[in-house]
Motif scaffolding. Structure first.
Motif, PDB file in Angstrom:
ATOM      1  N   VAL A 130      40.319  28.300  70.527  1.00  0.00           N
ATOM      2  CA  VAL A 130      41.962  28.335  70.680  1.00  0.00           C
ATOM      3  C   VAL A 130      42.379  28.495  72.203  1.00  0.00           C
ATOM      4  N   HIS A 131      41.700  29.563  72.606  1.00  0.00           N
ATOM      5  CA  HIS A 131      42.405  29.885  73.990  1.00  0.00           C
ATOM      6  C   HIS A 131      42.095  28.840  75.073  1.00  0.00           C
ATOM      7  N   CYS A 132      40.836  28.354  75.014  1.00  0.00           N
ATOM      8  CA  CYS A 132      40.365  27.218  75.677  1.00  0.00           C
ATOM      9  C   CYS A 132      41.661  25.888  75.651  1.00  0.00           C
ATOM     10  N   VAL A 133      41.683  25.630  74.333  1.00  0.00           N
ATOM     11  CA  VAL A 133      42.502  24.502  74.022  1.00  0.00           C
ATOM     12  C   VAL A 133      43.842  24.415  74.310  1.00  0.00           C
ATOM     13  N   ALA A 134      44.452  25.869  74.074  1.00  0.00           N
ATOM     14  CA  ALA A 134      45.887  26.036  74.504  1.00  0.00           C
ATOM     15  C   ALA A 134      46.200  25.587  75.782  1.00  0.00           C
ATOM     16  N   GLY A 135      45.254  26.020  76.816  1.00  0.00           N
ATOM     17  CA  GLY A 135      45.528  25.857  78.317  1.00  0.00           C
ATOM     18  C   GLY A 135      45.089  24.597  78.671  1.00  0.00           C
ATOM     19  N   ASP A 136      44.118  23.966  78.125  1.00  0.00           N
ATOM     20  CA  ASP A 136      43.563  22.717  78.483  1.00  0.00           C
ATOM     21  C   ASP A 136      44.429  21.561  78.037  1.00  0.00           C
ATOM     22  N   ALA A 137      44.896  21.685  76.544  1.00  0.00           N
ATOM     23  CA  ALA A 137      45.501  20.708  76.122  1.00  0.00           C
ATOM     24  C   ALA A 137      46.938  20.597  76.652  1.00  0.00           C
ATOM     25  N   THR A 138      47.478  21.813  76.998  1.00  0.00           N
ATOM     26  CA  THR A 138      48.736  22.011  77.604  1.00  0.00           C
ATOM     27  C   THR A 138      49.027  21.079  78.909  1.00  0.00           C
ATOM     28  N   GLY A 139      47.832  21.375  79.894  1.00  0.00           N
ATOM     29  CA  GLY A 139      47.744  20.557  81.055  1.00  0.00           C
ATOM     30  C   GLY A 139      47.434  19.331  80.760  1.00  0.00           C
ATOM     31  N   ILE A 140      46.653  18.922  79.686  1.00  0.00           N
ATOM     32  CA  ILE A 140      46.479  17.298  79.447  1.00  0.00           C
ATOM     33  C   ILE A 140      47.553  16.823  79.182  1.00  0.00           C
ATOM     34  N   ILE A 141      48.351  17.327  78.077  1.00  0.00           N
ATOM     35  CA  ILE A 141      49.654  16.731  77.530  1.00  0.00           C
ATOM     36  C   ILE A 141      50.717  16.524  78.443  1.00  0.00           C
ATOM     37  N   VAL A 142      50.865  17.579  79.365  1.00  0.00           N
ATOM     38  CA  VAL A 142      51.801  17.435  80.567  1.00  0.00           C
ATOM     39  C   VAL A 142      51.509  16.397  81.259  1.00  0.00           C
ATOM     40  N   ALA A 143      50.211  16.289  81.849  1.00  0.00           N
ATOM     41  CA  ALA A 143      49.736  15.158  82.613  1.00  0.00           C
ATOM     42  C   ALA A 143      49.830  13.848  81.964  1.00  0.00           C
ATOM     43  N   ALA A 144      49.624  13.760  80.507  1.00  0.00           N
ATOM     44  CA  ALA A 144      49.756  12.325  80.288  1.00  0.00           C
ATOM     45  C   ALA A 144      51.023  12.016  80.071  1.00  0.00           C
ATOM     46  N   VAL A 145      52.113  12.664  79.886  1.00  0.00           N
ATOM     47  CA  VAL A 145      53.617  12.303  79.755  1.00  0.00           C
ATOM     48  C   VAL A 145      53.829  11.918  81.207  1.00  0.00           C
ATOM     49  N   ALA A 146      53.579  12.933  82.186  1.00  0.00           N
ATOM     50  CA  ALA A 146      54.034  12.316  83.703  1.00  0.00           C
ATOM     51  C   ALA A 146      53.332  10.952  83.948  1.00  0.00           C
ATOM     52  N   VAL A 147      52.052  10.758  83.472  1.00  0.00           N
ATOM     53  CA  VAL A 147      51.158   9.611  84.172  1.00  0.00           C
ATOM     54  C   VAL A 147      51.948   8.405  83.469  1.00  0.00           C
ATOM     55  N   ALA A 148      52.172   8.524  81.964  1.00  0.00           N
ATOM     56  CA  ALA A 148      52.773   7.522  81.380  1.00  0.00           C
ATOM     57  C   ALA A 148      54.255   7.175  82.049  1.00  0.00           C
ATOM     58  N   VAL A 149      55.025   8.046  82.026  1.00  0.00           N
ATOM     59  CA  VAL A 149      56.284   7.719  82.808  1.00  0.00           C
ATOM     60  C   VAL A 149      56.280   7.435  84.138  1.00  0.00           C
ATOM     61  N   ILE A 150      55.429   7.659  85.073  1.00  0.00           N
ATOM     62  CA  ILE A 150      55.109   7.047  86.234  1.00  0.00           C
ATOM     63  C   ILE A 150      54.500   5.608  86.082  1.00  0.00           C
ATOM     64  N   GLY A 151      53.643   5.584  85.140  1.00  0.00           N
ATOM     65  CA  GLY A 151      52.940   4.015  84.862  1.00  0.00           C
ATOM     66  C   GLY A 151      51.875   3.846  85.747  1.00  0.00           C
ATOM     67  N   LEU A 152      50.942   4.802  85.754  1.00  0.00           N
ATOM     68  CA  LEU A 152      49.636   4.966  86.299  1.00  0.00           C
ATOM     69  C   LEU A 152      48.474   4.099  85.439  1.00  0.00           C
ATOM     70  N   PRO A 153      47.610   3.725  85.563  1.00  0.00           N
ATOM     71  CA  PRO A 153      46.716   2.968  84.820  1.00  0.00           C
ATOM     72  C   PRO A 153      45.752   4.005  84.028  1.00  0.00           C
ATOM     73  N   MET A 154      45.473   3.706  83.075  1.00  0.00           N
ATOM     74  CA  MET A 154      44.727   4.479  81.939  1.00  0.00           C
ATOM     75  C   MET A 154      43.410   5.370  82.651  1.00  0.00           C
ATOM     76  N   TRP A 155      42.727   4.571  83.480  1.00  0.00           N
ATOM     77  CA  TRP A 155      41.452   5.350  83.858  1.00  0.00           C
ATOM     78  C   TRP A 155      41.811   6.629  84.797  1.00  0.00           C
ATOM     79  N   LEU A 156      42.812   6.221  85.726  1.00  0.00           N
ATOM     80  CA  LEU A 156      43.733   7.386  86.430  1.00  0.00           C
ATOM     81  C   LEU A 156      44.067   8.355  85.458  1.00  0.00           C
TER      82      LEU A 156
END
Ligand SMILES: [Cu+2]
Length: 626
Positions: free
Chosen positions: A85-111
Motif C-alpha cells: 500500500v505504501h509503495c503503490v500510494a506513492g508510485d501510482a500517484t506519480g504514475i497517474i499525475v504523469a499519465a495525465v500530463a503526458v496525455a494533455v501534452i500529447g506525447l507518444p505512449m512509449w515516452l
C-alpha cells in the motif's frame, strides 16, 4: 453519456471507488491508530483500487477493537499489504499525475511509459518514502533516500511490470477514449492498472518486509500520558518485531538479507519491468499519442497491429454520438428535392453538413454524416444549360469537400480535397459554381476522406433534365434508388467498408432498410423509370426487379442510342455507376426490387417480413392470381 455498454460498469466502479476512499479516510482519521503516512496511503490506494482497496483496509489494517491494532496487523501477509500500500500510494500517484500530463501534452505512449516510471519512482522514493517516512525511520532525508532506494526500486519495478501492460492495452484497445483524462474510461484503465501493479508488487513486498528491508504496517497512538504537550506520540512498531527488525531510536532497520539475494532480486525485477514495458509494443502502436487517436472507438474485429497508424483508426472509428446535433424519426425523408433560390439568374443551392441521428428501421438508428439533415442528402435537380452555385457549409468536426460526380466543369469546382481545393474546415463555406452542360442521372458526394465520409452518408442525387424536354425518356412513374451500407455495433455507427471489422450489417435504399423502404404503386401497363445511383461506396449490388425484364436506357448519365438499349433483369450497380431503366408492370401483385446478394437483404443477418436491407416493393393494382 453512456456510449458503450462498459460505461455503466465504469461509472459504478468510479463511484464505488470514491465512496470507498471516503469511508477509509473517515475511518482512518477518526482514529485508526497508525502513522499519518499510512492513513494517506490507504486512502489513496482505495481511491485508485476502489472496493479492492477497501477490502485490504478492512481485512488487514482497520483496528478490529480498541487496542487491538498491534496484534491484528502482525501476520506477515498483512505486513506485506501495508508495505505494498505504501509503495503503490506513492508510485501510482506519480504514475497517474504523469499519465495525465503526458496525455494533455500529447506525447507518444512509449515516452508516456518512461515518464510514468520515472515520475512514479521519484515520487515514491523522494516523497512517500524518504520524506513522509522520515519521522518513523529517523536519520536525515538523504539517509532515507539512500536507504529506501533499493527497496523502492524493487517494488516499483514490479508495480510498473503489472501496471504498464494492463494500462496500455486498456487505453489503446478498441475504445481509445481511455487515453484521454477527460473520459471516465481513462480513470477506469488507471484503476485496473493500479490493481495489476499492486498484485505484481505484493509478493516482493512480503519478502522485503520479511527481510527487514521495508516497513509493513505500524501502530501509532497519541500519547495519552502527555495530552497537554501537543504532538507527543509513541510508536509501537509491533509489526516490525518479526524477522529481526528493530525500528526504535531512529537507527533504521536491521536486515539479514545477503548481497547475492539483493542483486538477483533486483535484476529479476528489472527483467519484469522490461517485459511489462515492452510487451504492449507487440500489440499496439506505442508511437501514438492521445492527441493522435482523439478518443476513437474502433469496430469489433478491426485488425490493429503495432504499425496501425492513427489515420487508419480515425478512418474506421465510430461516429461520436456526442457530435449528433439533430435526431430524426421515420417520418423524415431523405433525398428531398431542394428548391434553389435565384441570384442574378444563377440557381443557388445551400448544402450544410452535420452529424445527425437517422432512423433506418423502427428500432434501428444510425449516427450519420448528412447534408441538410437528410440521408441521402437532398436531391439537386436542375436543367441542362443552367448556371448553378452550391454553397457548402461544413459543420462536421472533420474537413470535407463535395465532388460533382460525372460532370464536366472547371477543375477548381471538381472537389477532390488537397488536389483541386483545400478541404473545407469546420465552420467554413465553399462556393461551387458551374454550368450544367450534360443531362441525366448523376450524384454528388464527399471527396475528403471518402472512405469514411461517403460511407457515413455524405452523398446525394444530382438529376439534370435535358435542355430539350423532348429528349427525356419518360415513364408513368419515376423513382430514384440510392444505395448505402452501414455498420452498427452496440449502438455505435461505424463507416462500412470492405475491410476486417468494417463489413456492413445494415443496408439502405434512400436511407431506409426494408421493411421501412418505400412502396411504389402502379397499374398494369404503366411504366416505371428507376434511376439506380451507385452512392454505395465499397460494395457492388446486383439490383434485380421481379415480374419481368426492364430496359436499360441510360448508363452513367449517358442516354443509350435506341439500338444500344438492352433488356435485363439484374444490373450490377457498382460504386459511382448509374443506370436508368424502364420497367413495365405486366402483372398485378407485389413485385420486388432488391439486391441479389442475400446478405444485403437482411437486417443484421435477420429477415423481417421476408427480407431486409436493399429491398422494396412495387405494388401493381389488381388480382395477383392473374
Ligand atoms: Cu447488394
Amino acid at each position: 453519456m453512456l456510449i458503450q455498454p462498459i460505461d455503466i460498469f465504469v461509472y459504478v466502479w468510479l463511484v464505488v471507488s470514491v465512496l470507498s476512499a471516503a469511508y477509509v479516510a473517515w475511518d482512518q482519521f477518526r482514529g485508526n491508530p497508525e502513522p499519518v503516512v499510512m492513513k494517506w496511503g490507504f486512502v489513496l490506494v482505495t481511491l485508485y483500487m476502489g472496493p479492492i482497496g477497501l477490502l485490504l483496509y478492512v481485512m488487514a489494517d482497520k483496528e478490529p477493537m480498541p487496542g487491538g491494532h498491534e496484534e491484528f496487523i502482525k501476520p506477515l501477509w498483512k505486513q506485506g499489504v501495508g508495505s505494498t500500500v505504501h509503495c503503490v500510494a506513492g508510485d501510482a500517484t506519480g504514475i497517474i499525475v504523469a499519465a495525465v500530463a503526458v496525455a494533455v501534452i500529447g506525447l507518444p505512449m512509449w515516452l508516456d511509459l518512461i515518464v510514468e516510471y520515472a515520475a512514479g519512482f521519484l515520487f515514491g522514493l523522494l516523497i512517500f518514502q524518504a520524506l513522509f517516512m522520515r519521522k518513523t525511520m529517523g536519520g536525515t532525508y538523504q539517509d532515507n533516500v539512500l536507504r529506501s532506494f533499493l527497496p523502492e526500486l524493487i517494488s516499483m519495478n514490479c508495480m510498473m511490470a503489472g501496471m504498464a501492460p494492463v494500462m496500455v492495452l486498456l487505453m489503446m484497445g478498441r475504445d481509445m477514449r481511455a487515453m484521454w483524462p477527460g473520459e471516465p474510461l481513462f480513470w477506469m484503465a488507471m484503476s485496473l492498472g493500479v490493481v495489476a501493479g499492486f498484485a505484481m508488487a505484493y509478493p516482493v513486498n512480503v519478502w522485503l518486509v520479511a527481510r527487514g528491508l521495508k516497513h509493513g504496517l505500524m501502530t501509532e497512538r497519541a500519547d495519552e500520558a502527555a495530552p497537554s504537550k501537543g504532538k507527543s506520540k509513541t510508536h509501537k512498531m509491533s509489526g516490525m518485531d518479526h524477522a529481526g527488525m528493530s525500528m526504535r531510536g531512529g537507527s533504521g532497520m536491521h536486515s539479514d538479507v545477503t548481497r547475492p539475494q539483493l542483486v538477483t532480486i533486483t535484476l529479476f525485477t528489472l527483467l519484469m519491468l522490461a517485459a511489462g514495458m515492452t510487451l504492449p509494443a507487440a500489440f499496439v502502436n506505442l508511437r501514438l499519442s492521445a492527441h493522435d487517436v482523439r478518443g476513437a472507438i474502433m469496430p469489433p474485429g478491426m485488425i490493429m497491429t503495432q504499425e496501425t497508424p492513427a489515420a487508419a483508426m480515425l478512418d474506421m472509428a465510430a461516429v461520436d454520438p456526442r457530435d449528433v446535433t439533430a435526431t430524426y424519426g421515420l417520418d423524415r425523408q431523405g433525398a428531398q428535392w431542394l428548391a434553389p433560390h435565384i441570384e442574378d439568374g444563377v440557381k443557388v443551392f445551400d448544402l450544410v453538413t452535420s452529424v445527425i441521428r437517422w432512423q433506418i428501421l423502427p428500432t434501428v438508428s444510425v449516427d450519420a454524416y448528412a447534408f441538410n439533415g437528410q440521408v441521402p442528402g437532398p436531391t439537386l435537380r436542375f436543367r441542362q444549360g443552367d448556371r448553378v452555385r452550391i454553397n457548402v457549409t461544413n459543420r462536421l468536426r472533420d474537413t470535407t469537400t463535395v465532388h460533382w460526380h460525372g460532370l464536366v466543369l472547371p477543375n477548381v469546382m471538381d472537389g477532390p480535397a488537397n488536389v483541386t481545393q483545400k478541404p473545407i474546415e469546420r465552420g467554413q463555406v465553399y462556393h461551387y459554381e458551374f454550368t450544367a452542360v450534360q443531362s441525366g442521372s448523376f450524384l454528388y458526394h464527399s471527396h475528403d476522406h471518402v472512405d469514411r465520409q461517403q460511407s457515413l452518408g455524405l452523398y446525394g442525387a444530382l438529376i439534370i433534365d435535358p435542355a430539350d424536354a423532348a429528349d427525356e425518356i419518360v415513364a408513368d412513374h419515376e423513382y430514384t434508388i440510392q444505395l448505402q451500407e452501414w455498420l452498427i455495433r452496440e449502438g455505435l455507427t461505424y463507416p462500412a467498408m470492405p475491410m476486417d471489422g468494417g463489413q456492413p450489417n445494415f443496408f439502405t435504399i434512400n436511407g431506409r432498410a426494408f421493411p421501412s423502404t418505400d412502396m411504389i404503386k402502379m397499374k398494369v401497363g404503366e411504366t416505371l423509370k428507376v434511376r439506380f445511383i451507385g452512392s454505395n461506396n465499397g460494395f457492388i449490388h446486383p439490383m434485380h426487379i421481379h415480374g419481368g425484364p426492364f430496359v436499360v436506357v441510360a448508363r452513367d448519365g449517358e442516354t443509350l442510342a435506341p439500338s444500344a438499349r438492352f433488356k435485363a433483369d439484374t444490373i450490377n450497380v457498382g460504386p459511382g455507376q448509374r443506370y436508368d431503366v424502364i420497367w413495365t408492370a405486366l402483372k398485378p401483385g407485389k413485385w420486388m426490387i432488391h439486391c441479389h446478394i442475400g446478405h444485403h437483404t437482411t437486417n443484421n443477418n435477420t429477415e423481417q417480413n421476408g427480407g431486409g436491407g436493399l429491398m422494396m416493393h412495387i405494388e401493381v393494382a389488381g388480382d395477383p392470381t392473374k
